[in-house]
Design a protein around this motif. Structure first.
Motif: not given
Length: 195
Positions: A64-70, A110-118
């Motif tokens: 999943s994209k969430e696992l990729l983000i993590e 990078t972290k800000h780009g993923m902030a909502d998902a993180l």
């Protein structure tokens, strides 16, 4: 007892074959660049293409994209922490500290780009505190090298530097002005440098 998804521990994984590890490393690097540029809306197909692998390879590693983000987040933290000792061993203390700070600013983009998902993925406060502690420890390595060389002030606290860098990245990111981050890092380094 094996860690579960609910106890906040990262699942243990078997070591990958060398080619699979190279593919994963390329995927995580491509994902970091894509998330920094496009946020959590980054295209999984574009990430796979940039990594030079098929989208099926990406989904086998990260279903999943969430696992990729993590995984991207964890990979970036690990690389940033490891870079401190490498930079301290290969560069003079102040250039090493500057290079690490620039990498930190990139990490934060990078972290800000993923902030909502993180916020969904990283729900455990202890994990956030652990990440902060690891990053402060990395800064401490660089500050200690500077202290030994007489180029950084002895009373500089690594956590203070980390908080200042976080503020710099937040301000520069909100203003969409990367050059501002460079100027603010210069000011921070000036404050850290021994008189």
């Amino acid at each position: 007892m094996a860690p579960t998804a609910d106890d906040g521990a990262a699942p243990s994984r078997r070591p990958l074959r060398a080619d699979a590890q190279r593919n994963e490393d390329r995927l995580l690097q491509a994902a970091a660049a894509a998330f920094a540029r496009d946020g959590a809306d980054a295209s999984v197909k574009d990430i796979a293409r940039a990594a030079g692998v098929g989208v099926g390879t990406l989904y086998r590693r990260f279903p999943s994209k969430e696992l990729l983000i993590e995984a991207t987040y964890r990979h970036e933290v690990q690389a940033l922490c490891a870079a401190a000792a490498e930079l301290a061993a290969t560069l003079a203390p102040m250039p090493a500290l500057r290079t690490w700070m620039e990498r930190f600013i990139g990490f934060m983009a990078t972290k800000h780009g993923m902030a909502d998902a993180l916020r969904v993925v990283l729900t455990d406060d202890s994990e956030r505190r652990q990440t902060r502690a690891e990053l402060a420890e990395a800064i401490g390595v660089l500050l200690a090298a500077g202290t030994r060389a007489g180029t950084t002030r002895t009373q500089v606290d690594a956590e203070d530097v980390l908080m200042a860098l976080g503020g710099i990245s937040l301000i520069a990111g909100q203003e969409h002005r990367p050059a501002l981050a460079t100027r603010l890092v210069d000011l921070l380094l000036h404050g850290i440098a021994a008189r």
